[in-house]
Design an enzyme around this catalytic site. Structure first.
Site, PDB file in Angstrom:
ATOM      1  N   GLY A  31       0.815  -1.214   0.000  1.00 42.61           N
ATOM      2  CA  GLY A  31       0.000   0.000   0.000  1.00 42.61           C
ATOM      3  C   GLY A  31       0.839   1.249   0.000  1.00 42.61           C
ATOM      4  O   GLY A  31       2.016   1.224  -0.370  1.00 42.61           O
ATOM      5  N   LEU A  33       0.418   3.574  -2.053  1.00 41.36           N
ATOM      6  CA  LEU A  33       0.782   3.479  -3.466  1.00 41.36           C
ATOM      7  C   LEU A  33       1.226   4.825  -4.031  1.00 41.36           C
ATOM      8  O   LEU A  33       0.748   5.877  -3.620  1.00 41.36           O
ATOM      9  CB  LEU A  33      -0.402   2.939  -4.277  1.00 41.36           C
ATOM     10  CG  LEU A  33      -0.931   1.563  -3.848  1.00 41.36           C
ATOM     11  CD1 LEU A  33      -2.053   1.104  -4.781  1.00 41.36           C
ATOM     12  CD2 LEU A  33       0.176   0.512  -3.807  1.00 41.36           C
ATOM     13  N   HIS A  34       2.153   4.749  -4.979  1.00 40.29           N
ATOM     14  CA  HIS A  34       2.671   5.956  -5.644  1.00 40.29           C
ATOM     15  C   HIS A  34       2.900   5.622  -7.117  1.00 40.29           C
ATOM     16  O   HIS A  34       2.591   4.494  -7.561  1.00 40.29           O
ATOM     17  CB  HIS A  34       3.951   6.443  -4.952  1.00 40.29           C
ATOM     18  CG  HIS A  34       4.969   5.360  -4.747  1.00 40.29           C
ATOM     19  ND1 HIS A  34       5.630   4.757  -5.781  1.00 40.29           N
ATOM     20  CD2 HIS A  34       5.394   4.750  -3.615  1.00 40.29           C
ATOM     21  CE1 HIS A  34       6.448   3.840  -5.300  1.00 40.29           C
ATOM     22  NE2 HIS A  34       6.316   3.801  -3.988  1.00 40.29           N
ATOM     23  N   HIS A  37       4.423   2.279  -8.047  1.00 36.51           N
ATOM     24  CA  HIS A  37       3.517   1.127  -8.067  1.00 36.51           C
ATOM     25  C   HIS A  37       2.663   1.147  -9.339  1.00 36.51           C
ATOM     26  O   HIS A  37       2.426   0.109  -9.946  1.00 36.51           O
ATOM     27  CB  HIS A  37       2.572   1.156  -6.859  1.00 36.51           C
ATOM     28  CG  HIS A  37       3.253   0.946  -5.547  1.00 36.51           C
ATOM     29  ND1 HIS A  37       3.360   1.932  -4.593  1.00 36.51           N
ATOM     30  CD2 HIS A  37       3.862  -0.147  -5.020  1.00 36.51           C
ATOM     31  CE1 HIS A  37       3.990   1.456  -3.536  1.00 36.51           C
ATOM     32  NE2 HIS A  37       4.316   0.208  -3.764  1.00 36.51           N
ATOM     33  N   GLN A  61       7.820  -9.267   7.942  1.00 37.28           N
ATOM     34  CA  GLN A  61       9.055  -8.804   7.300  1.00 37.28           C
ATOM     35  C   GLN A  61       9.652  -7.568   7.978  1.00 37.28           C
ATOM     36  O   GLN A  61      10.636  -7.024   7.508  1.00 37.28           O
ATOM     37  CB  GLN A  61       8.839  -8.566   5.810  1.00 37.28           C
ATOM     38  CG  GLN A  61       7.983  -7.370   5.447  1.00 37.28           C
ATOM     39  CD  GLN A  61       7.678  -7.337   3.954  1.00 37.28           C
ATOM     40  OE1 GLN A  61       6.870  -8.098   3.450  1.00 37.28           O
ATOM     41  NE2 GLN A  61       8.346  -6.453   3.215  1.00 37.28           N
ATOM     42  N   GLU A 151      12.643  -2.834  -9.344  1.00 33.08           N
ATOM     43  CA  GLU A 151      14.082  -3.082  -9.131  1.00 33.08           C
ATOM     44  C   GLU A 151      14.665  -2.234  -8.012  1.00 33.08           C
ATOM     45  O   GLU A 151      15.831  -2.394  -7.667  1.00 33.08           O
ATOM     46  CB  GLU A 151      14.854  -2.841 -10.431  1.00 33.08           C
ATOM     47  CG  GLU A 151      14.631  -3.944 -11.445  1.00 33.08           C
ATOM     48  CD  GLU A 151      15.479  -3.805 -12.690  1.00 33.08           C
ATOM     49  OE1 GLU A 151      16.053  -2.712 -12.898  1.00 33.08           O
ATOM     50  OE2 GLU A 151      15.538  -4.778 -13.466  1.00 33.08           O
ATOM     51  N   ARG A 190       7.964   5.174   1.768  1.00 38.84           N
ATOM     52  CA  ARG A 190       8.579   5.839   2.927  1.00 38.84           C
ATOM     53  C   ARG A 190       8.898   7.312   2.656  1.00 38.84           C
ATOM     54  O   ARG A 190       9.082   8.076   3.595  1.00 38.84           O
ATOM     55  CB  ARG A 190       9.858   5.115   3.334  1.00 38.84           C
ATOM     56  CG  ARG A 190       9.604   3.753   3.959  1.00 38.84           C
ATOM     57  CD  ARG A 190      10.892   3.167   4.498  1.00 38.84           C
ATOM     58  NE  ARG A 190      10.633   2.023   5.355  1.00 38.84           N
ATOM     59  CZ  ARG A 190      10.563   0.763   4.935  1.00 38.84           C
ATOM     60  NH1 ARG A 190      10.754   0.495   3.672  1.00 38.84           N
ATOM     61  NH2 ARG A 190      10.304  -0.222   5.775  1.00 38.84           N
TER      62      ARG A 190
END
Ligand code: PAF
Length: 283
Positions: A31, A33-34, A37, A61, A151, A190
């Site tokens: 989530g 999202l930007h 994504h 994680q 990546e 982030r």
């Protein structure tokens, strides 16, 4: 946009849709999202008849409870962003922790052949077992033909390819290029936790990586690493956690440069408690 919160409903919907030419694409996310994504979702839509985006902040994680608690979450905003793609070929799976883990929220141990002990693995204990566990479970639930990963998390991409090899799950793993802010900062959920000043100054990370790429043509890797450390030494906003030049396939640190191999430079930097990672292909 159809949003499923239970694996039973999602599976029932997908199995109704299946017919011989059906191809299912999958974009797993946590989530927040930007545009990065969205580029994965667009790649998946271009190659598949139906695409599932999962939105799930996976607790197993995170080795740091503060990082988990502070991880940005906004499902309504995420759905609005996906709706800008104006397609009926997209659906969202936003499960609860219970739907994924039942009564035991823990990860399964994996042997990723050493990939897990480099870089992120050194600094985030148990992180890749958590990633392997959630991605394996999601693949078993969604049963995609192809799954798309950025990546920016290159080590994660290699780990997921290895997990697929180990488990024999029939999923084609597709790596997609890093999307960047206009100043070069790699897009990340982030980034929303950075101050304006940090956001602006974080161009240093990609600038450093681009210089590394240039230097890699002629300078020894140890000298380059030393140079990177000096770029961040006593920096008022950023603290370097690691910098490493690795072989792209094994992620092992470079020893003697070998013309037949490809290399990548990896970096992790803290801005206060916000952790930023990036990488660049060197040859
Ligand atoms: O890259 C991420 O967002 C996560 O690690 C992933 C692959 C969705 C697994 O939780």
């Amino acid at each position: 946009m159809q949003v499923y919160t239970s694996k039973a409903e999602l599976s029932a919907f997908i199995s109704k849709k299946k017919h011989p030419v059906f191809s299912l694409g999958f974009v797993p996310t946590m989530g927040a999202l930007h545009v990065g994504h969205l580029s994965l979702v667009k790649a998946a839509l271009a190659e598949n008849t139906l695409v599932v985006v999962s939105i799930f902040v996976n607790p197993t994680q995170f080795d740091n409870p503060t990082d988990l608690n502070k991880y940005p979450r906004n499902l309504t905003q995420d759905i609005q962003l996906l709706e800008t793609l104006s397609t009926t070929a997209l659906l969202v799976y936003a499960p609860t922790v219970k739907d994924i883990y039942g009564s035991q929220t823990k990860s399964e141990p994996f042997d990723f052949g050493g990939l897990e002990s480099q870089m992120e693995g050194k600094f985030r204990s148990g992180h890749f077992d958590g990633v392997g566990t959630i991605v394996k479970r999601l693949f078993q639930i969604v049963k995609p033909n192809a799954a798309y990963f950025g990546e920016k998390d290159f080590q994660q991409l290699q780990i997921i390819k290895k997990m697929v090899e180990l488990t024999g799950l029939p999923v084609n793993i597709i790596g997609c290029p890093i999307e960047r802010e206009p100043n070069g900062l790699a897009m990340s959920s982030r980034n929303s936790r950075l101050s304006d000043k940090e956001l602006k100054t974080a161009d240093l990370i990609y600038k450093t990586l681009k210089s590394v790429k240039e230097k890699f043509k002629s300078e020894p890797s140890e000298e380059i690493s030393q140079w990177v450390r000096t770029q961040f030494k006593n920096h008022p906003l950023f603290e370097l956690e690691y910098f490493q030049i690795s072989e792209s396939e094994t992620l092992a640190p470079i020893q003697q440069k070998n013309q037949t191999k490809t290399y990548r430079a990896f970096i992790a930097v803290f801005a206060r408690d916000v952790r930023l990672i990036d990488n660049i292909a060197l040859n």
